[in-house]
Design an enzyme around this catalytic site. Sequence first.
Site, PDB file in Angstrom:
ATOM      1  N   MET A  18      24.456   8.310   2.227  1.00  0.00           N
ATOM      2  CA  MET A  18      24.364   9.639   2.833  1.00  0.00           C
ATOM      3  C   MET A  18      24.661   9.564   4.330  1.00  0.00           C
ATOM      4  O   MET A  18      25.373  10.407   4.881  1.00  0.00           O
ATOM      5  CB  MET A  18      22.980  10.250   2.581  1.00  0.00           C
ATOM      6  CG  MET A  18      22.842  11.672   3.073  1.00  0.00           C
ATOM      7  SD  MET A  18      24.068  12.777   2.337  1.00  0.00           S
ATOM      8  CE  MET A  18      23.176  13.424   0.925  1.00  0.00           C
ATOM      9  N   LYS A  49     -17.585  -0.164   5.723  1.00  0.00           N
ATOM     10  CA  LYS A  49     -18.027  -1.218   4.796  1.00  0.00           C
ATOM     11  C   LYS A  49     -19.542  -1.244   4.615  1.00  0.00           C
ATOM     12  O   LYS A  49     -20.026  -1.404   3.495  1.00  0.00           O
ATOM     13  CB  LYS A  49     -17.535  -2.578   5.330  1.00  0.00           C
ATOM     14  CG  LYS A  49     -17.808  -3.757   4.403  1.00  0.00           C
ATOM     15  CD  LYS A  49     -17.258  -5.031   5.031  1.00  0.00           C
ATOM     16  CE  LYS A  49     -17.793  -6.280   4.360  1.00  0.00           C
ATOM     17  NZ  LYS A  49     -17.112  -6.635   3.123  1.00  0.00           N
ATOM     18  N   GLU A  51       0.809  -1.225   0.000  1.00  0.00           N
ATOM     19  CA  GLU A  51       0.000   0.000   0.000  1.00  0.00           C
ATOM     20  C   GLU A  51       0.840   1.273   0.000  1.00  0.00           C
ATOM     21  O   GLU A  51       0.418   2.309  -0.499  1.00  0.00           O
ATOM     22  CB  GLU A  51      -0.961   0.018   1.192  1.00  0.00           C
ATOM     23  CG  GLU A  51      -2.110  -0.975   1.071  1.00  0.00           C
ATOM     24  CD  GLU A  51      -1.780  -2.348   1.644  1.00  0.00           C
ATOM     25  OE1 GLU A  51      -0.580  -2.614   1.936  1.00  0.00           O
ATOM     26  OE2 GLU A  51      -2.713  -3.154   1.810  1.00  0.00           O
ATOM     27  N   PHE A 109     -11.817  -6.793  13.651  1.00  0.00           N
ATOM     28  CA  PHE A 109     -10.743  -7.300  12.792  1.00  0.00           C
ATOM     29  C   PHE A 109     -10.389  -6.251  11.735  1.00  0.00           C
ATOM     30  O   PHE A 109     -11.261  -5.702  11.072  1.00  0.00           O
ATOM     31  CB  PHE A 109     -11.177  -8.615  12.130  1.00  0.00           C
ATOM     32  CG  PHE A 109     -10.146  -9.141  11.164  1.00  0.00           C
ATOM     33  CD1 PHE A 109      -8.907  -9.571  11.631  1.00  0.00           C
ATOM     34  CD2 PHE A 109     -10.383  -9.183   9.806  1.00  0.00           C
ATOM     35  CE1 PHE A 109      -7.943 -10.036  10.755  1.00  0.00           C
ATOM     36  CE2 PHE A 109      -9.437  -9.659   8.924  1.00  0.00           C
ATOM     37  CZ  PHE A 109      -8.206 -10.084   9.402  1.00  0.00           C
ATOM     38  N   GLN A 110      -9.126  -5.979  11.597  1.00  0.00           N
ATOM     39  CA  GLN A 110      -8.612  -4.973  10.659  1.00  0.00           C
ATOM     40  C   GLN A 110      -9.232  -3.597  10.881  1.00  0.00           C
ATOM     41  O   GLN A 110      -9.467  -2.846   9.937  1.00  0.00           O
ATOM     42  CB  GLN A 110      -8.767  -5.443   9.199  1.00  0.00           C
ATOM     43  CG  GLN A 110      -7.860  -6.634   8.898  1.00  0.00           C
ATOM     44  CD  GLN A 110      -7.713  -6.941   7.418  1.00  0.00           C
ATOM     45  OE1 GLN A 110      -8.606  -6.719   6.626  1.00  0.00           O
ATOM     46  NE2 GLN A 110      -6.547  -7.479   7.054  1.00  0.00           N
TER      47      GLN A 110
END
Lengths: 161, 567
Positions: free
Chosen positions: B481, B162, B50, B112-113
Site C-alpha cells: 500500500m 501485586k 502481549e 522493577f517492571q
Amino acid sequence: MKHTISVLLQNKPGVLSRVTGLFSGRGFNIESLCVAETLDPNVSCLTVVSRGDEAIIEQITKQLNKLIDVIKVTEINDKEYVEREMILLRVKAEAATRAEVLRVVDIFRGKVVDVSAKSYAIELTGSASKIQAVIDILRPIGIKEIVRTGIIAMSRATKTK
Amino acid sequence: MGKITGSQAVVRCLQEEGVKTIFGYPGGAVLDLFDALMDSDITNVLVRHEQGAVHAADGFARVTGEVGVALLTSGPGATNGVTGIATAHMDSIPLVILTGQVPRPLIGNDAFQEVDIVGITRPCTKHNYLVSNVDDLVSTLREAFHIARTGRPGPVLVDLPKDLIATKLTYPEKTPIHLSCYQPTFNPHPVQIEKACRRIMRATRPVLYVGGGVILSNSSKELTELAEKLSIPVTMTLMGLGAYPGSQKLCMGMLGMHGTYTANMAVAESDLLIAVGARFDDRVTGKLADFATNAEIIHVDIDPTSISKNVRVDIPIVADCKNALTAMNKWFDAESNFKQTEQAGRLQPWLALISEWTAKHPLAYKDNNDSIIKPQYVIEMLHQLTGGQAIITTEVGQNQMWAAQFHKFDYPRHFVTSGGLGTMGFGLPAAIGAQMAFPDRTVIDIAGDGSIQMNIQELATAKQYSCPVKIAILNNGYLGMVRQWQELFYNKRYASTIMDVVPDFVDLAKAYGAVGLRATTKSEVEPVIREALATNNIVIMDFKIEREEGVYPMVPAGKATTEMLLV
C-alpha cells in the site's frame, strides 16, 4: 470566541488528567483552568476557559460529558453569569511610587498583603477585564511578579418576574 | 462465606461475567492471578507476545459480540498491549484488559517492571482504573465489564497491584450496576424518529451509509428490513461490511478512499444521506468541503460526540442503532401514507441511475495473463470456495482493501479487520481469537508478506491450542500500500518499501508444525485453496502475486470522493 465551561467531576485521582488529556489530545485550547472540591468532598468543580467556534465548543462539551468521571458540564456563557479571578502582584514601591501604588490598590478595591522596603504584595479579585486593567496600570510602575488563579464562574440565579 | 484472595475474587468475577476464554501472558506481578486461574474452568490462551493477546481477545469479541479479556503482566507486558488496546478503542470493541502492577508501596518509585499503564492508556481506553483498595476490587471489575459492553463499546483497563490481589476479602454479592455519571442514551427520541422518517419519505435520492455501529448493536436484520422496505441503496464503511448482505441488489459496496465508483457517486449525488452507526471518518469523506454537498444528513449514533464532529448533521438521533432502526421500521409500518410499492416506484429512477454507474465502472481488475496471480482473483476464489461462510480477518494495507472489495460479506461479524487504527499484525492473532470462539468454523487471515511478519510468532499459539487458522499471504515482496502511494505520488521512489528478504513461508509453516502451500500461477490458486480448506491444521498459503498491482478505485488523500482513480 471565549467560553467558560463549568464541569462537576468525581473527586478521584487521575480525573483532572483525563480532562486536560482530552484537551491536549484533541487540540482544544485551555486559557485557564481552576479546580477545587465542592460542598460534597466526593465532587470537585472545574472551571475551564477555552476559545473556539460553536462547533469546537460543542465538541468540547460533548467530549467532556463522555468521560465516565464527569458528572455535569455547563456552558456558563449561555446564561447570565458572574466570573471572578484572584491575582497576587508584587509591585515595586519605592519612595516616589509608594503612594501611587496604594491609590491604585484603593481604586481597584485591592488589599496590601505584604510590605517590604521596596515592594508591596497586593491581593485583588475581579472580572478578567478588571484584572487586566490593574495589570496595565501597574505595569509602568513596575510589576516584579504576578500569580493568577484563573477564572471561576457561576450562573446567576433565575430571576422571578 | 469465608474470605478469599483478591486473585480468587478476580477469577470468580470473570466466571460471573460468563468468561470462558482469556488471552494472556504471565509475569511477576500476575503470578497469583495465573495460579488462581488454574483452579477454574477458564482457559488462558498463552500467546507469544502481549500485542497478540489483546488482538486475539479483540478478534474473539468481534465474532461473538461478547467482552474479550486479556491478562498481561506489569511494565513491558502492559506496554506491549497498548497497540492492541488502541486498535480496539478506535473500532469500539468491548474488551477488559487486566494488567498486573507493582505492589502499592512501590508505585511511583520506578520499581522493577513498573509503568504508569493507567496514564499511558488514558487516551486509548473507554475508561481505566488502578485499584488501590481491595474492597473496591470486585465492584471495579463489574463496572469495567459494564462500561466495556454498554453504550458505545470499548476497551476498559483494570490495573491490579501485586499486593492487592494477594489480600483477602469477602466476595460481595452481585447488585445491579448504577453509575450516575454514565448513562448512555439507548432509546431514540420519538420526535427525531418522526422527523427523520418524514424526511426519508420525501427523498428522491436517498442513501443508507452504514458503519460498524450496526454490527456492534446486532441490528443487521433491522437495517435490512428498513433498506428493503424503502428500496434505499446501501453503502457500508470498512467496519460496516456484512451489516447488509454484500450480494443483495441494493448493496453498493464500500464507500470512501477505496470504495466503489457506484457508492461514491451515489453519496455525492444523494439528496438524503442516512448515516447509521458510522462516524464520517476521513477515509470515508475525502475532502470534507465536497462531501455529499447535495444531501441533508440524518445521523443515528449512540455516541453524541460522533454527531456533527466532522460533518454538519440535519437530523441527529442519539440512540442504540437497533432501537432507532426498529423505531423507524415501526413508524413506516404504522404510517398510512406510506406504501412500499409506491416508494419502490418513486425511487426507480434513482436505482436505475445507480445500476448505470455499476455497469459503467464495476469493481474490476485486469486479468489477462495466466502466468501471474492477481490478488483480487485469490480473494474471489476464497469467497467462492468457502461459500462466503468463512470468518475473514485481515492484516492492514492492500490485502485488507482487496478483501473488503472482492469478498462479498453476506453476514455480520464475519469480517474482522483493524479499521480505525489500521494495525498491521492484527489479522493472525485476531484469527486465533475468532477460532477459539468458533472451533468448527473456517477462519482465514488475509495477509500481506509485510504485515504477517509483525505477529508471526502467534503461529506457535495457534499450534498449541489447535486453532487450524488458514493464512492467505498475498506475497508481492513490497509493503504494497505504501508502495502504491509512492508509485502515484512520489515518482515511483520506493523508499523502504521493498522487502528483499522475507522468510520462505512454506518452510516457515513447517517449522511451526503447520502446512505450507505455494501458488505461483493462476491455475495453482484453486487447488491450493481447496487443499488448505480440507486440511485440519494451520495452513499458510503463499500466493506469489503480481508485484505492482494496485488497489482501485482510489481517491487520493485530500481529494473529493468523486475524483477516483479507476482501473
